[in-house]
Motif scaffolding. Sequence first.
Motif, PDB file in Angstrom:
ATOM      1  N   GLN A 137    -104.658  18.241-110.926  1.00  0.00           N
ATOM      2  CA  GLN A 137    -103.606  17.919-111.886  1.00  0.00           C
ATOM      3  C   GLN A 137    -103.582  18.934-113.024  1.00  0.00           C
ATOM      4  O   GLN A 137    -102.519  19.405-113.440  1.00  0.00           O
ATOM      5  N   TRP A 138    -104.766  19.292-113.508  1.00  0.00           N
ATOM      6  CA  TRP A 138    -104.870  20.271-114.589  1.00  0.00           C
ATOM      7  C   TRP A 138    -104.320  21.613-114.139  1.00  0.00           C
ATOM      8  O   TRP A 138    -103.601  22.289-114.878  1.00  0.00           O
ATOM      9  N   PHE A 139    -104.663  22.023-112.909  1.00  0.00           N
ATOM     10  CA  PHE A 139    -104.248  23.330-112.415  1.00  0.00           C
ATOM     11  C   PHE A 139    -102.740  23.404-112.196  1.00  0.00           C
ATOM     12  O   PHE A 139    -102.136  24.452-112.412  1.00  0.00           O
ATOM     13  N   ILE A 140    -102.129  22.315-111.770  1.00  0.00           N
ATOM     14  CA  ILE A 140    -100.677  22.307-111.566  1.00  0.00           C
ATOM     15  C   ILE A 140     -99.961  22.644-112.875  1.00  0.00           C
ATOM     16  O   ILE A 140     -98.997  23.422-112.890  1.00  0.00           O
ATOM     17  N   LYS A 141    -100.444  22.075-113.970  1.00  0.00           N
ATOM     18  CA  LYS A 141     -99.818  22.355-115.266  1.00  0.00           C
ATOM     19  C   LYS A 141    -100.143  23.760-115.760  1.00  0.00           C
ATOM     20  O   LYS A 141     -99.288  24.443-116.341  1.00  0.00           O
ATOM     21  N   LYS A 175    -110.046  16.041-124.441  1.00  0.00           N
ATOM     22  CA  LYS A 175    -110.545  16.620-125.686  1.00  0.00           C
ATOM     23  C   LYS A 175    -111.894  17.253-125.385  1.00  0.00           C
ATOM     24  O   LYS A 175    -112.816  16.575-124.934  1.00  0.00           O
ATOM     25  N   GLU A 176    -112.005  18.534-125.632  1.00  0.00           N
ATOM     26  CA  GLU A 176    -113.218  19.290-125.347  1.00  0.00           C
ATOM     27  C   GLU A 176    -113.737  19.906-126.625  1.00  0.00           C
ATOM     28  O   GLU A 176    -113.255  20.942-127.086  1.00  0.00           O
ATOM     29  N   ASP A 232    -116.163  23.814-114.940  1.00  0.00           N
ATOM     30  CA  ASP A 232    -116.810  24.992-115.525  1.00  0.00           C
ATOM     31  C   ASP A 232    -116.154  25.382-116.847  1.00  0.00           C
ATOM     32  O   ASP A 232    -116.805  25.977-117.714  1.00  0.00           O
ATOM     33  N   THR A 233    -114.850  25.073-116.972  1.00  0.00           N
ATOM     34  CA  THR A 233    -114.116  25.402-118.194  1.00  0.00           C
ATOM     35  C   THR A 233    -114.238  24.303-119.242  1.00  0.00           C
ATOM     36  O   THR A 233    -114.294  24.581-120.444  1.00  0.00           O
ATOM     37  N   LEU A 234    -114.290  23.052-118.777  1.00  0.00           N
ATOM     38  CA  LEU A 234    -114.352  21.891-119.678  1.00  0.00           C
ATOM     39  C   LEU A 234    -115.577  21.041-119.332  1.00  0.00           C
ATOM     40  O   LEU A 234    -115.451  19.889-118.882  1.00  0.00           O
ATOM     41  N   PRO A 235    -116.779  21.570-119.518  1.00  0.00           N
ATOM     42  CA  PRO A 235    -117.988  20.839-119.100  1.00  0.00           C
ATOM     43  C   PRO A 235    -118.251  19.568-119.911  1.00  0.00           C
ATOM     44  O   PRO A 235    -118.817  18.605-119.383  1.00  0.00           O
ATOM     45  N   GLY A 236    -117.841  19.569-121.172  1.00  0.00           N
ATOM     46  CA  GLY A 236    -118.107  18.396-122.014  1.00  0.00           C
ATOM     47  C   GLY A 236    -117.339  17.170-121.572  1.00  0.00           C
ATOM     48  O   GLY A 236    -117.926  16.099-121.338  1.00  0.00           O
ATOM     49  N   SER A 237    -116.021  17.293-121.436  1.00  0.00           N
ATOM     50  CA  SER A 237    -115.192  16.143-121.059  1.00  0.00           C
ATOM     51  C   SER A 237    -115.381  15.757-119.599  1.00  0.00           C
ATOM     52  O   SER A 237    -115.505  14.565-119.270  1.00  0.00           O
TER      53      SER A 237
END
Length: 285
Positions: free
Chosen positions: A165-169, A132-133, A61-66
């Motif tokens: 993985q994204w959320f952990i960072k 990259k978004e 929902d935050t990075l729909p393009g990538s």
Amino acid sequence: MKSDVFPLNYFKSIWSPKQIFKNRHQLNWFQIFVVLLFVNSLLMIPVALNYVKMDTFPVEDTLPGSFGLIDETVVLKLQAGNYENGTLELPESFDLSTENGMVSGLLTESETDEALTADNALLFQETEFVIKEGDQSLETIPYTKDFNLSKVTTVAELKEALSRQWFIKNKAYTVATLMSLVFSITLVSTLFLTFGSAIFLYLTKKSKFSSINSYKESVNLLTNCIGLPSFVALLLGLIQFDIIIMLMIQSVGLVMMLLIVFYQTRFNDKTSGKEVKKAFGGKSS
């Protein structure tokens, strides 16, 4: 310590309907705002505990393009990799291009630079993947030690694994952002409920039976009324978190407390218990 000093005087006022009405003069405007911030913060305790337990976030929902570039072909390419202690090895590098962007795995430095010229990109490197978004800055996500996509079989599972993985960072930033958003929403709700309802309560001053003489008294009275329902909403939120239900408990509880105060006091400092019973058709002893 004196019990009539702030904030002890407030806690003394919220348990009894008669005290709620009697002590409608005690708080000044600054203290009223402090109390409303406090009762709003009570609602945030279950919210914070719930968000701390989160281990993933719907990044699509935050990075729909990538994330929209992920398909079955990408799943098969990554499924064939070897994963060990946060590193990725692939049988061969890959480069999957579409009109919307590019997904690649283990490219050379020059190939990576070229891939990043795409509008959207998802690049899997040996120890990290790069997102990259659109015009947003690049984001590099390191693999955790348990990162493994060999058992991922669907697009949804791959998106969930990458989201984790994204959320952990980004957990600290994400949780802080969500907390700020929910805090703002609940605070607006609390202020609107209190100050908005106080307008109608203030109008009772036109009645000769009401002892309410100012808008501030009305706000103070409602601030006293909202205390106990907010504690109840906190306790139920700790048992089963649902911010919508918590807000409903707070608002409905405020109305119920106000009705009880009216029943026992008729909003009049001189009303006795016998007069209240008589007014409602009861027998006085």
